[in-house]
Design an enzyme around this catalytic site. Structure first.
Site, mmCIF file in Angstrom:
data_model
loop_
_atom_site.group_PDB
_atom_site.id
_atom_site.type_symbol
_atom_site.label_atom_id
_atom_site.label_comp_id
_atom_site.label_asym_id
_atom_site.label_seq_id
_atom_site.Cartn_x
_atom_site.Cartn_y
_atom_site.Cartn_z
ATOM 1 N N LYS A 22 0.838 -1.203 0.000
ATOM 2 C CA LYS A 22 0.000 0.000 0.000
ATOM 3 C C LYS A 22 0.870 1.250 0.000
ATOM 4 C CE LYS A 22 -1.579 1.380 3.960
ATOM 5 N NZ LYS A 22 -2.273 1.853 5.179
ATOM 6 N N SER A 23 1.900 1.260 0.864
ATOM 7 C CA SER A 23 2.748 2.451 0.997
ATOM 8 C C SER A 23 3.433 2.769 -0.322
ATOM 9 C CB SER A 23 3.824 2.228 2.048
ATOM 10 O OG SER A 23 3.244 1.831 3.254
ATOM 11 N N ASP A 49 -7.791 1.707 -0.365
ATOM 12 C CA ASP A 49 -6.916 2.872 -0.215
ATOM 13 C C ASP A 49 -6.268 3.303 -1.535
ATOM 14 O OD1 ASP A 49 -7.602 2.954 2.392
ATOM 15 O OD2 ASP A 49 -5.570 2.849 3.197
ATOM 16 N N ASN A 92 -10.633 6.491 4.421
ATOM 17 C CA ASN A 92 -9.816 6.474 5.642
ATOM 18 C C ASN A 92 -8.357 6.232 5.258
ATOM 19 O OD1 ASN A 92 -9.196 6.625 8.323
ATOM 20 N ND2 ASN A 92 -10.048 4.637 8.890
ATOM 21 N N GLY A 94 -4.897 7.281 5.028
ATOM 22 C CA GLY A 94 -3.866 8.224 5.474
ATOM 23 C C GLY A 94 -2.800 8.435 4.414
ATOM 24 N N SER A 170 4.899 9.754 10.712
ATOM 25 C CA SER A 170 5.977 10.006 9.747
ATOM 26 C C SER A 170 5.380 10.442 8.413
ATOM 27 C CB SER A 170 6.828 8.756 9.561
ATOM 28 O OG SER A 170 6.083 7.753 8.905
ATOM 29 N N GLN A 171 4.080 10.243 8.231
ATOM 30 C CA GLN A 171 3.455 10.634 6.964
ATOM 31 C C GLN A 171 3.454 12.144 6.761
ATOM 32 O OE1 GLN A 171 -0.371 8.808 6.355
ATOM 33 N NE2 GLN A 171 0.444 6.745 6.636
ATOM 34 N N SER A 197 8.897 5.761 13.046
ATOM 35 C CA SER A 197 8.684 4.968 11.820
ATOM 36 C C SER A 197 9.657 5.354 10.702
ATOM 37 C CB SER A 197 7.243 5.127 11.312
ATOM 38 O OG SER A 197 6.317 5.116 12.355
ATOM 39 N N ASP A 320 3.222 -1.200 11.999
ATOM 40 C CA ASP A 320 2.072 -1.965 11.495
ATOM 41 C C ASP A 320 2.240 -3.454 11.758
ATOM 42 O OD1 ASP A 320 0.881 0.322 10.734
ATOM 43 O OD2 ASP A 320 1.093 0.026 8.571
ATOM 44 N N LYS A 347 -4.014 5.701 14.501
ATOM 45 C CA LYS A 347 -4.197 4.977 13.247
ATOM 46 C C LYS A 347 -5.689 4.760 12.977
ATOM 47 C CE LYS A 347 0.107 4.732 12.105
ATOM 48 N NZ LYS A 347 1.034 3.686 11.769
ATOM 49 N N GLU A 348 -6.018 3.748 12.169
ATOM 50 C CA GLU A 348 -7.407 3.493 11.779
ATOM 51 C C GLU A 348 -8.344 3.535 12.989
ATOM 52 O OE1 GLU A 348 -4.823 2.402 10.322
ATOM 53 O OE2 GLU A 348 -5.179 1.924 8.215
ATOM 54 N N ARG A 351 -5.266 1.823 18.256
ATOM 55 C CA ARG A 351 -4.904 0.400 18.182
ATOM 56 C C ARG A 351 -4.410 -0.160 19.516
ATOM 57 N NH1 ARG A 351 -2.043 0.240 12.119
ATOM 58 N NH2 ARG A 351 -3.991 -0.213 11.035
ATOM 59 N N HIS A 393 -8.484 -2.903 9.215
ATOM 60 C CA HIS A 393 -8.075 -4.096 8.471
ATOM 61 C C HIS A 393 -7.049 -4.943 9.219
ATOM 62 C CE1 HIS A 393 -4.466 -1.726 6.666
ATOM 63 N NE2 HIS A 393 -5.027 -0.994 7.600
ATOM 64 N N ARG A 394 -6.098 -4.285 9.868
ATOM 65 C CA ARG A 394 -5.020 -5.056 10.504
ATOM 66 C C ARG A 394 -5.514 -5.839 11.716
ATOM 67 N NH1 ARG A 394 -1.202 -4.405 7.337
ATOM 68 N NH2 ARG A 394 -0.823 -2.403 6.348
ATOM 69 N N LYS A 419 -9.444 -2.646 2.842
ATOM 70 C CA LYS A 419 -8.591 -1.438 2.827
ATOM 71 C C LYS A 419 -7.251 -1.729 2.144
ATOM 72 C CE LYS A 419 -7.618 2.413 5.873
ATOM 73 N NZ LYS A 419 -6.268 2.891 5.681
#
Ligand code: DC
Length: 660
Positions: A22-23, A49, A92, A94, A170-171, A197, A320, A347-348, A351, A393-394, A419
């Site tokens: 995904k990243s 995503d 959702n 990110g 970190s995003q 991260s 993650d 996060k989503e 967590r 999802h995770r 996702k």
């Protein structure tokens, strides 16, 4: 689907081809959109995503062309987006909203960005503050510090270093780094707090470099983007497999025996999450690295369900994949501590809180801090727990591993895996759903027995012989000679077959009876000796492996198609007995005397067919050393079914099959 029930599982083994990362997918899409020239991106992740990103780019005027499965051609704008106005829905995702916010802030247009309710609770203030320092006009349309956002054209100011926090996501830094080359000026980003991260920043820098933009990095505190750099398409790119998704399968190998191999990431991966394999190794798992794969097996001493070692690890570099370790902790021999995971809170879902709540339901004692989690596993797992997934999802994926503890578990709202991994549960089933492989010669009664066993257990059923028979029938219908290996293999690869309500359809025509004819059986035996035909039918057979389990009958179910099947049975009877059974069947079917072959001819035919199936070099018919022998020469059907069920009970003690 409101929930999925995973049955108790005893082992996991096999190979999984990972979906794209995904990243990497979302970064590549955005960089390709900003670049000069067209970029062809292969193995792109197809998920919620990435669809958010694709939809946004299309509405911003970027030319996108689907070029076959998971391959997209992106016509770059050679700078900022051509469309200067728009409302964008970010779901959702990110990895979509953060960098798009930064790029749109420099695009000289008027845009509105919003997402699902949870997205409006995920912080973005530090990024907005950073952008405002160079004159971007980004405003909050809802609560300050959170999306939705409204963006107006910037009045760029000469750049002093942009100061931004590094310890929330970190995003934010990724977003600034990807957008700043658009200013054309030299820009500097300085972190005011410790960067979390870090491996995700490495992915960003690596991909920017592939598009021709270099960033000078001074430790992890200061990043300089020299002036006058433009993104240029490298032409063709390939997305690595998702290293975070790999964690579920590697952990499955470590908990469920293994070996489980993931394909798509390996020794040279640019994703930080491959370090999950090292973490798993400190838990005692056996890990092997390849160029483009990683393989995990249970600790040598433990065997299938053997305990993993307790751990105390700083997991800041793999936030993650670390969630998978929190579930692996249920299988450890003591208290496990996950440290430096504060980013989980934004996060989503939160967590840390969510994982603690769900792990406790399974009997573990869990303590949580602001940025850590400690899990003390109970001696045994509580069965039949319903795991809430918080639209994360995770959480859905990592808690599927609980079933490998031999307890049934229910995962609520499993659709949230879309996702990043829409067919996660099917893929997980392909390495973990129990297979009962029943091999044996023609007319041994294995078809009837296998079907009865499948019904009794509520398992799926695969009559693999039917696939060979169907191939022979389809070849004859298409006038393809049964001697033509390539031609028959092509037919096998595209067989339009459907199994529905105990009937079999070929191109919509009911052929349930037609494929049982002796001529078709002989034809099937002939084409089954071709390696190309067997290879063409392999994946089709493996796709039958689904939860709660599969009973498969044939000649090579235990040896080739499902070599890791936990239950293997070799079902046979003397040729004389099998001949007599078939002879009786023909009488029962009402075949007139003058058309019926002689008993001795039927027996001879069966012996010939056995010899051919046993003598062929590919997948010969034989009893495997790890298969249980059931000789039905003096057994009736009920007794044969009972004998197979005995095997199941011995080899899958968790299944608790009903007594028949
Ligand atoms: O089980 P059956 O009689 O329907 O099988 C038809 C033919 O297909 C048989 O001669 C051997 C071949 N076959 C095979 O080679 N491998 C299998 N797994 C199943 C059948």
């Amino acid at each position: 689907m409101a929930f999925i029930d995973l049955p108790p599982l005893s082992n996991a083994a096999g190979t999984v081809k990972l979906p794209g990362s995904k990243s990497i997918s979302n970064r590549m899409l955005l960089l390709a959109a900003l670049a000069e020239g067209a970029t062809e991106i292969h193995d792109l992740l197809d998920s919620d995503d990435t669809r958010v990103m694709l939809t946004a780019l299309a509405s911003l005027g970027i030319g996108l062309e689907a070029k076959g499965q998971n391959c997209w051609r992106v016509r770059g704008a050679g700078g900022v987006f051509p469309v200067k106005q728009g409302e964008l829905f970010m779901g959702n995702a990110g990895t979509a909203i953060r960098p798009l916010t930064a790029v749109l802030a420099l695009s000289g247009g008027h845009y509105r960005l919003s997402g699902v309710a949870r997205m409006h609770e995920r912080p973005i203030g530090d990024l907005v503050d950073g952008l405002r320092q160079i004159g971007c006009d980004v405003r909050y349309a809802g609560n300050a510090g959170f999306p939705p956002l409204e963006i107006f054209p910037a009045q760029l100011r000469p750049a002093a270093p942009i100061k931004v926090r590094g310890d929330v996501s970190s995003q934010f830094l990724t977003a600034l780094l990807m957008a700043l080359p658009l200013t054309g000026e030299t820009t500097v980003v300085e972190l005011t707090t410790e960067l979390i991260s870090k491996p995700y920043i490495e992915i960003t820098l690596n991909l920017m470099a592939r598009f021709g933009v270099t960033v000078e990095r001074d430790g992890w505190r200061r990043f300089t983007i020299p002036a006058k750099q433009r993104y240029r398409s490298p032409g063709r790119l390939h997305v690595e497999g998702d290293a975070s998704a790999a964690s579920y399968f590697l952990a499955a190998g470590a908990i469920g025996g293994g070996p489980v191999r993931v394909e798509g990431v390996g020794r040279h991966s640019i994703q930080g999450d491959v370090k999950f394999a090292d973490a798993l190794e400190t838990l005692g798992a056996r890990i092997v690295w390849g160029e483009n794969w990683i393989e995990a097996s249970a600790p040598a001493s433990g065997g299938p369900l053997g305990r993993l070692r307790a751990f105390d690890l700083d997991l800041n570099h793999i936030p993650d994949a670390a969630m998978t370790l929190a579930v692996a902790a249920l299988f450890a021999d003591g208290r496990c501590t996950l440290r430096n995971i504060g980013s989980w809170r934004v996060k989503e879902t939160d967590r840390i809180a969510a994982m603690a709540t769900e792990l406790r339901k399974l009997g573990a004692t869990v303590e949580e801090g602001a940025d850590w989690l400690a899990v003390l596993p109970a001696p045994s797992l509580i069965p039949n727990v319903a795991i809430a997934t918080y639209d994360d999802h995770r959480i859905a994926m990592c808690f599927s591993l609980v079933a490998l503890g031999g307890v049934p578990v229910r995962i609520l709202e499993p659709g949230c895996v879309a996702k990043t991994f829409p067919d996660y549960f099917d893929v997980f089933a392909r390495i973990a759903a129990p297979v009962i492989a029943i091999d044996g010669p023609s007319a041994s009664g294995k078809g009837t027995v296998a079907q009865r066993v499948a019904k009794a257990l509520g398992f799926h059923f695969l009559d693999s012989g039917a696939l060979y028979r169907l191939t022979a029938l389809a070849a004859l219908k298409a006038d393809v000679s049964l001697d033509d290996e390539v031609g028959v293999a092509a037919i096998a690869a595209t067989l339009p077959v459907e199994f529905r309500d105990d009937r079999i359809f070929l191109s919509g025509e009911d052929v349930t009876e037609a494929i049982r004819r002796e001529t078709i059986g002989n034809g099937a035996s002939k084409i089954a000796a071709f390696p190309a035909v067997r290879a063409a039918l392999l994946d089709r057979q493996r796709a039958f492996r689904r939860f709660p389990g599969l009973v498969a009958d044939g000649r090579d179910m235990g040896s080739v198609v499902f070599p890791d099947a936990p239950v293997k049975v070799f079902l046979t009877a003397s040729a004389q007995t099998r001949g007599e059974r078939r002879y009786k069947q023909l009488i029962e079917k009402g075949m007139p005397d003058n058309m019926r072959p002689l008993l001795q001819d039927i027996v001879r035919d069966l012996e010939d067919r056995d010899a051919r199936d046993a003598a062929r070099p590919v997948a010969p018919l034989k009893q495997l050393p790890d298969a249980d022998l059931v000789d039905t020469t003096s057994l009736n059907i009920d007794q044969a079914v009972a004998a197979v069920m005995d095997s199941v009970r011995r080899r899958l003690p968790f299944i608790n099959p009903p007594v028949v």
